[in-house]
Design a protein around this motif. Structure first.
Motif, short mmCIF file in Angstrom:
data_model
loop_
_atom_site.label_atom_id
_atom_site.label_comp_id
_atom_site.label_asym_id
_atom_site.label_seq_id
_atom_site.Cartn_x
_atom_site.Cartn_y
_atom_site.Cartn_z
N ASP A 249 0.75 -1.07 -0.16
CA ASP A 249 0.10 0.05 0.03
C ASP A 249 0.96 1.06 0.00
O ASP A 249 1.06 2.01 1.05
N SER A 250 1.63 1.43 -1.15
CA SER A 250 2.48 2.50 -1.18
C SER A 250 1.90 3.85 -1.73
O SER A 250 0.65 3.83 -2.12
N PRO A 251 2.31 5.09 -1.14
CA PRO A 251 1.72 6.32 -1.67
C PRO A 251 1.49 6.50 -2.93
O PRO A 251 0.53 7.01 -3.54
N ASP A 252 2.64 6.23 -3.67
CA ASP A 252 2.49 6.33 -5.14
C ASP A 252 1.44 5.59 -5.75
O ASP A 252 0.66 5.77 -6.50
N GLY A 253 1.24 4.12 -5.23
CA GLY A 253 0.12 3.24 -5.92
C GLY A 253 -1.12 4.07 -5.36
O GLY A 253 -2.01 3.93 -6.17
N ARG A 254 -1.47 4.64 -3.99
CA ARG A 254 -2.76 4.75 -3.91
C ARG A 254 -3.23 6.25 -4.61
O ARG A 254 -4.17 6.66 -5.18
N ARG A 255 -1.96 6.90 -5.02
CA ARG A 255 -2.38 8.46 -5.91
C ARG A 255 -2.59 8.03 -7.24
O ARG A 255 -3.49 8.56 -8.03
N ALA A 256 -2.06 6.87 -7.86
CA ALA A 256 -2.24 6.24 -9.04
C ALA A 256 -3.83 5.92 -9.03
O ALA A 256 -4.43 5.79 -10.06
N LEU A 257 -4.30 5.09 -7.89
CA LEU A 257 -5.75 4.31 -8.12
C LEU A 257 -6.62 5.67 -7.87
O LEU A 257 -7.58 5.44 -8.53
N GLU A 258 -6.17 6.69 -7.20
CA GLU A 258 -7.04 7.96 -7.20
C GLU A 258 -7.37 8.53 -8.57
O GLU A 258 -8.29 8.84 -8.96
N THR A 259 -6.09 8.44 -9.30
CA THR A 259 -6.40 9.11 -10.57
C THR A 259 -7.20 8.12 -11.30
O THR A 259 -7.77 8.75 -12.33
N LEU A 260 -6.99 6.81 -11.40
CA LEU A 260 -7.84 6.05 -12.35
C LEU A 260 -9.41 6.26 -11.82
O LEU A 260 -10.29 6.16 -12.92
N ARG A 261 -9.68 6.07 -10.64
CA ARG A 261 -10.97 6.38 -10.10
C ARG A 261 -11.59 7.74 -10.66
O ARG A 261 -13.02 7.68 -11.19
N ALA A 262 -10.88 8.77 -10.73
CA ALA A 262 -11.40 10.14 -11.27
C ALA A 262 -11.27 10.13 -12.71
O ALA A 262 -11.78 11.18 -13.46
N ASP A 263 -10.76 9.21 -13.30
CA ASP A 263 -10.76 9.44 -15.12
C ASP A 263 -12.09 9.35 -15.50
O ASP A 263 -12.77 8.28 -15.11
N ALA A 264 -12.60 10.21 -16.30
CA ALA A 264 -13.82 10.42 -16.95
C ALA A 264 -14.06 9.08 -17.85
O ALA A 264 -15.06 8.54 -17.92
N HIS A 265 -13.06 8.81 -18.48
CA HIS A 265 -13.08 7.47 -19.48
C HIS A 265 -13.51 6.26 -18.81
O HIS A 265 -13.64 5.47 -19.52
N LEU A 266 -12.81 6.05 -17.68
CA LEU A 266 -13.06 4.88 -16.74
C LEU A 266 -14.05 4.95 -15.94
O LEU A 266 -14.31 4.09 -14.90
N GLY A 267 -15.11 5.94 -15.90
CA GLY A 267 -15.99 6.19 -15.02
C GLY A 267 -17.33 5.00 -14.98
O GLY A 267 -17.57 5.00 -13.53
N LEU A 268 -17.33 4.34 -15.87
CA LEU A 268 -18.33 3.06 -15.61
C LEU A 268 -17.66 1.90 -14.90
O LEU A 268 -18.50 1.04 -14.68
N THR A 269 -16.42 1.84 -15.10
CA THR A 269 -15.90 0.61 -14.62
C THR A 269 -16.32 0.17 -13.07
O THR A 269 -16.76 -0.92 -12.86
N PRO A 270 -16.17 1.15 -12.22
CA PRO A 270 -16.71 0.42 -10.84
C PRO A 270 -18.22 -0.19 -10.80
O PRO A 270 -18.44 -1.12 -10.20
N ALA A 271 -18.97 0.48 -11.34
CA ALA A 271 -20.53 0.26 -11.41
C ALA A 271 -20.70 -1.23 -12.17
O ALA A 271 -21.48 -2.01 -11.54
N VAL A 272 -19.89 -1.39 -13.34
CA VAL A 272 -20.10 -2.67 -14.06
C VAL A 272 -19.13 -4.00 -13.18
O VAL A 272 -19.82 -4.79 -13.07
N ILE A 273 -18.24 -3.71 -12.75
CA ILE A 273 -17.41 -4.58 -12.37
C ILE A 273 -17.47 -5.22 -11.13
O ILE A 273 -17.59 -6.37 -10.82
N GLU A 274 -18.02 -4.37 -10.20
CA GLU A 274 -18.45 -4.59 -8.89
C GLU A 274 -19.79 -5.42 -8.73
O GLU A 274 -20.09 -6.17 -7.62
N SER A 275 -20.45 -5.44 -9.68
CA SER A 275 -21.72 -6.06 -9.62
C SER A 275 -21.71 -7.64 -10.16
O SER A 275 -22.74 -8.44 -10.08
N GLN A 276 -20.52 -7.89 -10.75
CA GLN A 276 -20.43 -9.05 -11.24
C GLN A 276 -19.80 -10.34 -10.25
O GLN A 276 -18.94 -9.87 -9.25
N ASP A 277 -20.08 -11.46 -10.66
CA ASP A 277 -19.72 -12.66 -9.88
C ASP A 277 -18.09 -12.80 -10.39
O ASP A 277 -17.69 -12.32 -11.32
#
Length: 637
Positions: A518-546
């Motif tokens: 759980d490195s600081p650089d890794g956390r910052r990169a994850l926040e960047t991906l979460r905030a990326d408009a082009h990847l905005g649908l990813t959490p909703a799609v992937i977390e609902s799947q088995d």
């Protein structure tokens, strides 16, 4: 020497890899997780300030995200200490308190024989040193003094003198109880073909002992005092100890100097190395009287990723550089490069340092030129390219040279450099015809003054993996899914290890995913991906799947990414090759890579079954951020 089954596994289990590596690096304790056996440090194999070198005690492996060096504890000992395999095993066994297995009788006999030969060469070295102080060596001492060597330098490099006597050395060694057969086998004497009395190989020469990476005397180089001698320099013959194509003069001290941050400088002769070392360039080595061999080149790269070749400024030095180009190209790549220094005409490093000082040598080393510059100079200097045929011949020679580089990315950058140099040589007209922008971005005017349509420059090859490219989004989506669903990491771990993100933040995130960190650089990169408009649908799609469905989606994304990267690499290779007509082999390769990418992008064309249907349905929900449709939609603010 054979090792019993399980011996190496037990050795690795007893000695954490961090203990072995820790003697060579300073761990970054802010980035490391000691409780997990997760360690980070600046890489010991290349000069850097950031901690991109990682080792994992649980897996027993190290990896550098900068120079891509990797391996286990034994690999590290071999690369950093210059040990052979058994030597590295012995070091680790001593660390672990384990007894080395007894060698078989034949191997023990060979080892005992080598020990006896080392005793001969060491005794000869001491005897040569004593002879340098005798009256017979007055001329040798005068010569060394004229070359600027004082007694301290003579002692440091163990310089000696072999008197002009056929039997003096043999007699001195026999008086120490050494058999004549051993003296001959060690290369200190030879027997005539007619079976007469043995004679000393080194006579009337200043001697330079040659030591291996462990400091053992394996042979000698001798400089003749007689100007009419048939050979100015003479080396020991090939023996069980000495292979001149696999060793380097001064390798032990040079390795220690490189580990302290000095450059590895490769000169031509013994006196050059001595002059460089005394002037402060202690990472100096030299081949042993021959052109640099493949084995010597690999040995240099084990010491440093970018040796500087300092060749004499004469015709022989130029020829040596040309030969080295052809030797090095099939071996070059990330972490294995060369730079070249061409000295002023008629001077070697010793001459330059004595005439202009160490500063002049340092200035030349700072201006060392990369291998691609020498390749270009070899193919263009002194030639006239005033016809299409001559230009085509140049293209063909360069194409063939670059085609020998095994690494795709390195080959691509060589092509970029050669195109830039060709543009400088032939001017804007050629660049415009080849697709560059040129001075005005126009093709050459037609006869009669009519201008052709403006040429649209292609995007640089490196941009294919940059922000807002398909590869960039596929990589980001894959990492984001793994961060959201850590249960999927183990399923695709092998494929994730091949990602090698160029972005440092994504590289840190990937390491966290693979190691549980759980490195600081890794956390910052994850926040960047979460905030990326082009990847905005990813959490909703992937977390609902088995798990099965989510794994299918992730595998599909990784397949697409791998196919795109393979296609990009093949296109770069084709770009380097397609100077003339495309042959059938090139056409076939392009067809295969196109089919592979098509299969990855449209798996339903070949797959069947309910799982694949479900995967396709789910993948379509992610299509918005991995297809061309996204480019027509403005990102959310």
């Amino acid at each position: 020497m054979s090792l019993p089954p399980g011996f190496l596994d037990e050795l690795r289990n007893r000695v954490p890899i961090s203990r072995v590596i820790g003697r060579k690096v300073v761990w970054d304790l802010r980035k490391s997780n000691q409780a997990r056996g997760d360690w980070w440090a600046p890489c010991p194999f290349h000069q850097e300030k950031s901690a991109s070198f990682h080792c994992d005690d649980q897996k027993g492996f190290y990896y550098c995200f900068g120079c891509h060096a990797k391996g286990d504890a034994l690999s590290f000992l071999r690369e950093s200490e210059g040990l052979d395999f058994i030597g590295a095993v012995k070091v680790m066994a001593a660390e672990a308190g384990m007894q080395m297995p007894e060698p078989d009788p034949r191997a023990r006999e060979r080892s005992d024989r080598r020990t006896q030969l080392f005793e001969v060469t060491e005794a000869a070295c001491r005897w040569f040193r004593l002879q340098l102080q005798t009256g017979a060596a007055a001329g040798a001492r005068d010569y060394l003094a004229r070359r600027g060597l004082d007694p301290e330098a003579e002692a440091r490099f163990e310089i000696g003198f072999a008197p002009d006597s056929r039997t003096a050395l043999i007699q001195a060694l026999r008086e120490k109880g050494m058999a004549e057969a051993l003296i001959i086998e060690a290369g200190m004497a030879a027997r005539p073909d007619d079976g007469g009395a043995a004679y000393a190989r080194f006579r009337g020469r200043i001697t330079f002992p040659i030591r291996d990476g462990q400091g053992r005397c394996i042979g000698f180089g001798g400089r003749a005092m007689d100007p009419n001698a048939r050979a100015k320099y003479l080396n020991s013959p090939e023996t069980p100890l000495f292979d001149k194509g696999r060793n380097l003069y001064n390798i032990g001290p040079a390795r220690a100097a490189v580990a302290r941050g000095q450059r590895l400088v490769v000169a031509e002769g013994y006196m050059d190395v001595i002059a460089l070392a005394r002037a402060g360039f202690e990472g100096a080595v030299a081949p042993l009287g021959t052109a640099i061999t493949e084995e010597q080149l690999r040995l240099m790269w084990r010491l440093a990723p970018e040796p500087v070749i300092a060749l004499d400024g004469d015709a022989a030095g130029q020829r040596a550089a040309q030969r080295l180009i052809d030797l090095a190209l099939p071996m070059t790549g990330p972490g294995q490069a060369l730079r070249f220094v061409m000295l002023p005409a008629g001077q070697d490093p010793d001459d330059l340092i004595r005439s202009a000082g160490a500063g002049a040598m340092a200035a030349l080393l700072d201006q060392a030129r990369p291998l691609v510059d020498l390749l270009w100079a070899r193919e263009t200097e002194g030639q006239v390219f005033d016809s299409p045929e001559r230009k085509a011949a140049l293209d063909r020679r360069l194409q063939e040279a670059i085609g020998r580089i095994p690494d795709e990315l390195t080959r691509r950058h060589y092509g970029d450099e050669i195109r830039a140099k060709r543009h400088d040589l032939f001017g804007t007209g050629w660049q415009a015809r080849r697709g560059g922008s040129g001075a005005a971005g126009q093709r050459p005017a037609r006869r009669g003054g009519a201008s052709m349509a403006p040429n649209v420059p292609r995007a640089p090859m490196l941009q294919a993996s940059g922000p807002l490219s398909g590869e960039w989004l596929l990589e980001g989506a894959s990492l984001l899914i793994c961060a959201l669903r850590p249960d999927l990491v183990a399923v695709v771990e092998t494929r994730l290890e091949r990602l090698l993100p160029q972005d440092p933040g994504r590289a840190a995130l990937l390491h966290d995913l693979l190691s549980g960190g759980d490195s600081p650089d890794g956390r910052r990169a994850l926040e960047t991906l979460r905030a990326d408009a082009h990847l905005g649908l990813t959490p909703a799609v992937i977390e609902s799947q088995d798990e099965v469905a989510a794994t299918a989606i992730l595998a599909n994304l990784l397949e697409r990414l791998e196919a795109r990267r393979a296609a990009g690499a093949e296109l770069a290779r084709a770009e380097a090759e397609i100077q003339g007509e495309a042959d059938e082999g090139l056409t076939w390769r392009m067809q295969q890579i196109t089919r592979a990418r098509h299969r990855a992008e449209r798996p339903e064309m070949e797959d069947s079954g309910d799982l694949n249907e479900d995967r396709d349905a789910l993948s379509s929900q992610l299509e918005q951020f991995i297809s061309g449709e996204i480019w027509r939609k403005p990102p959310r603010r």
